[in-house]
Design a protein around this motif. Structure first.
Motif, PDB file in Angstrom:
ATOM      1  N   GLU A   1      42.536  15.867  20.451  1.00 54.11           N
ATOM      2  CA  GLU A   1      43.093  14.766  21.067  1.00 54.11           C
ATOM      3  C   GLU A   1      42.248  13.959  22.002  1.00 54.11           C
ATOM      4  N   LEU A   2      41.576  14.624  22.715  1.00 55.34           N
ATOM      5  CA  LEU A   2      40.566  14.143  23.818  1.00 55.34           C
ATOM      6  C   LEU A   2      39.516  13.782  23.219  1.00 55.34           C
ATOM      7  N   GLU A   3      39.121  13.698  21.973  1.00 59.20           N
ATOM      8  CA  GLU A   3      37.806  13.421  21.400  1.00 59.20           C
ATOM      9  C   GLU A   3      36.619  13.922  22.323  1.00 59.20           C
ATOM     10  N   THR A   4      36.851  15.503  22.409  1.00 60.25           N
ATOM     11  CA  THR A   4      35.574  16.223  23.116  1.00 60.25           C
ATOM     12  C   THR A   4      35.536  17.488  22.406  1.00 60.25           C
ATOM     13  N   ASP A   5      34.700  18.256  22.963  1.00 61.37           N
ATOM     14  CA  ASP A   5      34.523  19.572  22.307  1.00 61.37           C
ATOM     15  C   ASP A   5      35.183  20.801  23.150  1.00 61.37           C
ATOM     16  N   GLN A   6      35.376  21.955  22.715  1.00 66.81           N
ATOM     17  CA  GLN A   6      36.123  23.018  23.288  1.00 66.81           C
ATOM     18  C   GLN A   6      35.095  23.719  24.556  1.00 66.81           C
ATOM     19  N   VAL A   7      34.055  23.549  24.428  1.00 66.62           N
ATOM     20  CA  VAL A   7      32.886  24.055  25.223  1.00 66.62           C
ATOM     21  C   VAL A   7      33.022  23.085  26.488  1.00 66.62           C
ATOM     22  N   LYS A   8      33.334  21.739  26.189  1.00 65.52           N
ATOM     23  CA  LYS A   8      33.409  21.067  27.405  1.00 65.52           C
ATOM     24  C   LYS A   8      34.814  21.279  28.288  1.00 65.52           C
ATOM     25  N   LEU A   9      35.724  21.383  27.497  1.00 63.80           N
ATOM     26  CA  LEU A   9      36.920  21.599  28.201  1.00 63.80           C
ATOM     27  C   LEU A   9      36.914  23.128  28.992  1.00 63.80           C
ATOM     28  N   MET A  10      36.189  24.295  28.524  1.00 62.08           N
ATOM     29  CA  MET A  10      36.156  25.352  29.162  1.00 62.08           C
ATOM     30  C   MET A  10      35.262  25.075  30.474  1.00 62.08           C
ATOM     31  N   ALA A  11      34.413  24.330  30.342  1.00 62.85           N
ATOM     32  CA  ALA A  11      33.628  24.058  31.555  1.00 62.85           C
ATOM     33  C   ALA A  11      34.382  23.320  32.647  1.00 62.85           C
ATOM     34  N   GLU A  12      35.330  22.444  31.976  1.00 60.38           N
ATOM     35  CA  GLU A  12      36.074  21.798  33.005  1.00 60.38           C
ATOM     36  C   GLU A  12      37.173  22.740  33.732  1.00 60.38           C
ATOM     37  N   ALA A  13      37.758  23.741  32.929  1.00 61.71           N
ATOM     38  CA  ALA A  13      38.539  24.691  33.559  1.00 61.71           C
ATOM     39  C   ALA A  13      37.967  25.724  34.403  1.00 61.71           C
ATOM     40  N   LEU A  14      36.834  26.252  33.985  1.00 59.29           N
ATOM     41  CA  LEU A  14      35.908  27.134  34.866  1.00 59.29           C
ATOM     42  C   LEU A  14      35.549  26.385  36.474  1.00 59.29           C
ATOM     43  N   ASN A  15      35.102  25.085  36.316  1.00 54.19           N
ATOM     44  CA  ASN A  15      34.799  24.299  37.417  1.00 54.19           C
ATOM     45  C   ASN A  15      36.267  24.108  38.391  1.00 54.19           C
ATOM     46  N   MET A  16      37.252  23.763  37.876  1.00 51.76           N
ATOM     47  CA  MET A  16      38.761  23.907  38.161  1.00 51.76           C
ATOM     48  C   MET A  16      38.801  25.181  39.074  1.00 51.76           C
ATOM     49  N   LEU A  17      38.578  26.371  38.232  1.00 48.68           N
ATOM     50  CA  LEU A  17      38.835  27.764  38.948  1.00 48.68           C
ATOM     51  C   LEU A  17      37.912  27.838  40.144  1.00 48.68           C
ATOM     52  N   PHE A  18      36.670  27.505  40.010  1.00 46.77           N
ATOM     53  CA  PHE A  18      35.703  27.888  40.879  1.00 46.77           C
ATOM     54  C   PHE A  18      35.922  26.953  42.334  1.00 46.77           C
ATOM     55  N   GLU A  19      36.378  25.479  42.096  1.00 49.50           N
ATOM     56  CA  GLU A  19      36.811  24.994  43.237  1.00 49.50           C
ATOM     57  C   GLU A  19      38.132  25.326  44.051  1.00 49.50           C
ATOM     58  N   LYS A  20      39.004  25.905  43.136  1.00 45.81           N
ATOM     59  CA  LYS A  20      40.192  26.519  43.846  1.00 45.81           C
ATOM     60  C   LYS A  20      39.818  27.757  44.794  1.00 45.81           C
ATOM     61  N   HIS A  21      38.653  28.335  44.253  1.00 45.85           N
ATOM     62  CA  HIS A  21      38.408  29.538  45.228  1.00 45.85           C
ATOM     63  C   HIS A  21      37.278  29.484  46.048  1.00 45.85           C
ATOM     64  N   GLY A  22      36.987  27.778  46.410  1.00 45.86           N
ATOM     65  CA  GLY A  22      36.023  27.468  47.066  1.00 45.86           C
ATOM     66  C   GLY A  22      34.662  27.767  46.617  1.00 45.86           C
ATOM     67  N   ARG A  23      34.306  27.677  45.538  1.00 42.51           N
ATOM     68  CA  ARG A  23      33.020  27.748  44.867  1.00 42.51           C
ATOM     69  C   ARG A  23      32.314  26.360  44.354  1.00 42.51           C
ATOM     70  N   SER A  24      31.401  26.322  44.259  1.00 44.59           N
ATOM     71  CA  SER A  24      30.618  25.103  43.727  1.00 44.59           C
ATOM     72  C   SER A  24      31.197  24.744  42.165  1.00 44.59           C
ATOM     73  N   PRO A  25      31.356  23.874  41.822  1.00 44.67           N
ATOM     74  CA  PRO A  25      31.664  23.594  40.311  1.00 44.67           C
ATOM     75  C   PRO A  25      30.258  23.416  39.545  1.00 44.67           C
ATOM     76  N   ILE A  26      29.720  24.662  39.108  1.00 46.60           N
ATOM     77  CA  ILE A  26      28.367  24.471  38.312  1.00 46.60           C
ATOM     78  C   ILE A  26      28.377  24.656  36.950  1.00 46.60           C
ATOM     79  N   ALA A  27      29.611  24.953  36.404  1.00 49.03           N
ATOM     80  CA  ALA A  27      29.547  25.059  34.820  1.00 49.03           C
ATOM     81  C   ALA A  27      29.453  23.670  34.244  1.00 49.03           C
ATOM     82  N   ALA A  28      28.397  23.781  33.430  1.00 51.96           N
ATOM     83  CA  ALA A  28      28.042  22.375  32.537  1.00 51.96           C
ATOM     84  C   ALA A  28      28.007  22.851  30.941  1.00 51.96           C
ATOM     85  N   ALA A  29      28.459  21.940  30.039  1.00 50.62           N
ATOM     86  CA  ALA A  29      28.571  22.224  28.892  1.00 50.62           C
ATOM     87  C   ALA A  29      27.409  21.717  28.055  1.00 50.62           C
TER      88      ALA A  29
END
Length: 102
Positions: free
Chosen positions: A74-102
Motif C-alpha cells: 500500500e505504501l509502495e515501499t519494502d518491509q525492511v524499510k518499514l521495520m527500520a522505521e518501527a525500530l527507530n520509533m522504538l529507540f526514540e520512545k526509549h531515549g535512544r538515537s534512531p540509527i536503524a537504516a534499511a
C-alpha cells in the motif's frame, strides 16, 4: 513426510490465512550467481546491500507478516524499510538515537 521449512512453510501459512500464493522458484545454485561488476567470485557475493549487516528476527503470528506485507504494498515501499522505521520509533520512545537504516 518432509516438513516444510522457511519460505515454503510461510507460503503454506499465507495460503491458510486466505492469501494468494505463487509457486516459488527453485533457488539458483551459488555457482550460477554472479553480480555484474563484482570483484568477488561467483557464489561468494551477498545479495543487495547486506554486506556488513546482521539479521534480526522474531516469531510472530502469520497475520503479522501478512499485514506488514500488505502495508508495504500500500505504501509502495519494502518491509525492511518499514521495520527500520518501527525500530527507530522504538529507540526514540526509549531515549535512544534512531540509527536503524534499511
Amino acid at each position: 513426510m518432509t516438513k516444510k521449512v522457511g519460505f515454503a512453510a510461510g507460503l503454506g501459512n499465507l495460503e491458510r490465512l486466505g492469501g494468494k500464493v505463487a509457486t516459488p522458484l527453485a533457488p539458483a545454485s551459488p555457482a550460477t550467481v554472479h553480480v555484474v561488476g563484482s570483484t568477488e567470485p561467483a557464489g561468494e557475493t551477498k545479495p543487495g546491500g547486506r554486506s556488513g549487516k546482521v539479521n534480526i528476527a522474531g516469531y510472530f503470528d502469520p497475520a503479522v507478516r501478512k499485514q506488514l506485507a500488505m502495508l508495504a504494498i500500500e505504501l509502495e515501499t519494502d518491509q525492511v524499510k518499514l521495520m527500520a522505521e518501527a525500530l527507530n520509533m522504538l529507540f526514540e520512545k526509549h531515549g535512544r538515537s534512531p540509527i536503524a537504516a534499511a
